[in-house]
Design a protein around this motif. Structure first.
Motif, PDB file in Angstrom:
ATOM      1  N   VAL A 272      17.376   9.290  61.490  1.00 16.40           N
ATOM      2  CA  VAL A 272      18.519   9.041  60.599  1.00 16.40           C
ATOM      3  C   VAL A 272      18.254   7.766  59.812  1.00 16.40           C
ATOM      4  O   VAL A 272      18.087   6.686  60.389  1.00 16.40           O
ATOM      5  CB  VAL A 272      19.835   8.907  61.397  1.00 16.40           C
ATOM      6  N   ARG A 273      18.207   7.888  58.498  1.00 16.46           N
ATOM      7  CA  ARG A 273      17.877   6.741  57.639  1.00 16.46           C
ATOM      8  C   ARG A 273      19.109   6.073  57.039  1.00 16.46           C
ATOM      9  O   ARG A 273      19.105   4.872  56.790  1.00 16.46           O
ATOM     10  CB  ARG A 273      16.971   7.195  56.485  1.00 16.46           C
ATOM     11  N   GLN A 274      20.156   6.841  56.774  1.00 22.26           N
ATOM     12  CA  GLN A 274      21.267   6.307  55.985  1.00 22.26           C
ATOM     13  C   GLN A 274      22.522   7.134  56.248  1.00 22.26           C
ATOM     14  O   GLN A 274      22.443   8.346  56.459  1.00 22.26           O
ATOM     15  CB  GLN A 274      20.881   6.400  54.509  1.00 22.26           C
ATOM     16  N   ILE A 275      23.678   6.474  56.283  1.00 19.57           N
ATOM     17  CA  ILE A 275      24.954   7.161  56.434  1.00 19.57           C
ATOM     18  C   ILE A 275      25.893   6.680  55.321  1.00 19.57           C
ATOM     19  O   ILE A 275      26.046   5.467  55.117  1.00 19.57           O
ATOM     20  CB  ILE A 275      25.583   6.895  57.813  1.00 19.57           C
ATOM     21  N   GLU A 276      26.514   7.625  54.636  1.00 22.65           N
ATOM     22  CA  GLU A 276      27.428   7.305  53.542  1.00 22.65           C
ATOM     23  C   GLU A 276      28.709   8.104  53.696  1.00 22.65           C
ATOM     24  O   GLU A 276      28.712   9.172  54.313  1.00 22.65           O
ATOM     25  CB  GLU A 276      26.793   7.645  52.188  1.00 22.65           C
ATOM     26  N   VAL A 277      29.785   7.607  53.113  1.00 23.78           N
ATOM     27  CA  VAL A 277      31.019   8.379  53.009  1.00 23.78           C
ATOM     28  C   VAL A 277      31.400   8.497  51.540  1.00 23.78           C
ATOM     29  O   VAL A 277      31.072   7.635  50.717  1.00 23.78           O
ATOM     30  CB  VAL A 277      32.183   7.748  53.815  1.00 23.78           C
ATOM     31  N   HIS A 278      32.105   9.601  51.230  1.00 16.18           N
ATOM     32  CA  HIS A 278      32.506   9.899  49.860  1.00 16.18           C
ATOM     33  C   HIS A 278      34.010   9.689  49.749  1.00 16.18           C
ATOM     34  O   HIS A 278      34.777  10.243  50.536  1.00 16.18           O
ATOM     35  CB  HIS A 278      32.153  11.347  49.527  1.00 16.18           C
ATOM     36  N   LEU A 279      34.413   8.886  48.776  1.00 17.42           N
ATOM     37  CA  LEU A 279      35.818   8.530  48.621  1.00 17.42           C
ATOM     38  C   LEU A 279      36.517   9.362  47.549  1.00 17.42           C
ATOM     39  O   LEU A 279      37.721   9.214  47.362  1.00 17.42           O
ATOM     40  CB  LEU A 279      35.942   7.037  48.279  1.00 17.42           C
ATOM     41  N   LYS A 280      35.763  10.231  46.874  1.00 22.23           N
ATOM     42  CA  LYS A 280      36.350  11.055  45.817  1.00 22.23           C
ATOM     43  C   LYS A 280      36.134  12.527  46.149  1.00 22.23           C
ATOM     44  O   LYS A 280      35.490  12.870  47.134  1.00 22.23           O
ATOM     45  CB  LYS A 280      35.718  10.702  44.464  1.00 22.23           C
TER      46      LYS A 280
END
Length: 278
Positions: free
Chosen positions: A49-57
């Motif tokens: 796992v390299r990166q974790i993001e969340v989407h706000l839109k």
């Protein structure tokens, strides 16, 4: 799958939430992301796992992604079964709605089969656009803890190529097509009480057996015998007490105690009163 000794989860690494820290108020919520797993018939499954993001839109929008503070790592997801989970992210976050979560995977995911053979796992989308998981009813509220539990199903996620035969290049045997269930929940319940004798200094486990796999949370009593577990999901718990010291000579032996059918309700602290360990 506790997630904990269960992803259904470089160039940008410097663009963490630290840049927004000054903008966050004391009303920020706490966002946690955990990984747990449903077991599969393998010795080991390493997920890079390299990166974790969340989407706000809304998912149709290309912008609105926010990078979370996460240390890139390779996780053996089979370590997080039967109630254990891995804490991937624990950060302050602005209240509001989350629409999606994205896990960007690296090239070093592997699976070890029961006979000890190691095979590469390829996830084309996970290594480019990322593994995207839609979130329903994920609303972060002020001064509360919100948890996203990624329940990774190994048995369904690792697919053998239909044309693979023994002797073929090992890189070509398996594909990783992640099947991940996302459990989103406010966590605002709690348990507290006291133990006697306080000198027993017990470790305390609160096990939410009303779900599968069970959640396990832990704490220890302080020198006065008091303890509190906060940010617990609502449900029915079994609370176990394990003394970590030995009673002095001539005094009753300290013993393990289990209390069952303890109900935790969101936004309330359940009082357990006094628990005797002798």
């Amino acid at each position: 799958m506790k997630i904990p000794h269960y992803l259904p989860i470089v160039l940008l690494a410097g663009l963490t939430l630290a840049s927004c820290a000054d903008d966050k108020s004391s009303n920020a919520t706490k966002l946690q992301i955990r990984l747990t797993d449903a077991p599969g018939d393998f010795q080991k499954v390493l997920l890079d796992v390299r990166q974790i993001e969340v989407h706000l839109k809304d998912e149709q929008s290309a912008d609105g992604w926010e990078l979370l503070p996460f240390t890139p790592q390779t996780l053996n997801v089979l370590d997080y079964v039967n109630g254990r989970s891995a804490l991937l992210v624990d950060t302050d976050f602005e209240p509001g709605d989350l629409k999606e979560i994205r896990l960007v995977l690296g090239p070093n995911s592997t699976v070890t089969t029961r006979d000890g053979q190691i095979y590469e796992l390829k996830t084309p989308s996970g290594q480019t656009s990322g593994v995207k998981l839609k979130l329903d009813n994920a609303t972060l509220r002020e001064r509360e803890t919100f948890q996203l539990l990624l329940d990774f199903d190994v048995a369904k996620s690792i697919v053998q190529r239909g044309n693979w035969r023994p002797g073929v290049d090992k890189k070509e045997r398996f594909l990783l097509k992640p099947v991940i269930r996302v459990i989103a929940q406010d966590i605002a319940g709690g348990l507290r009480g006291t133990v006697t004798p306080s000198a027993s200094l017990p470790q305390i486990l609160a096990i939410r057996a009303s779900i599968t796999p069970a959640d396990t949370f832990s704490t220890s009593a302080d020198a006065s015998g008091g303890y509190q577990l906060s940010s617990l999901p609502s449900g029915v718990y079994r609370v176990e007490f394990f003394p970590t010291t030995t009673a002095p000579t001539g005094q009753p032996t300290y013993k393990n105690v289990v209390r069952t059918d303890i109900t935790v309700t969101n936004n309330q602290v359940t009082e357990l009163g006094q628990t005797k360990l002798d």
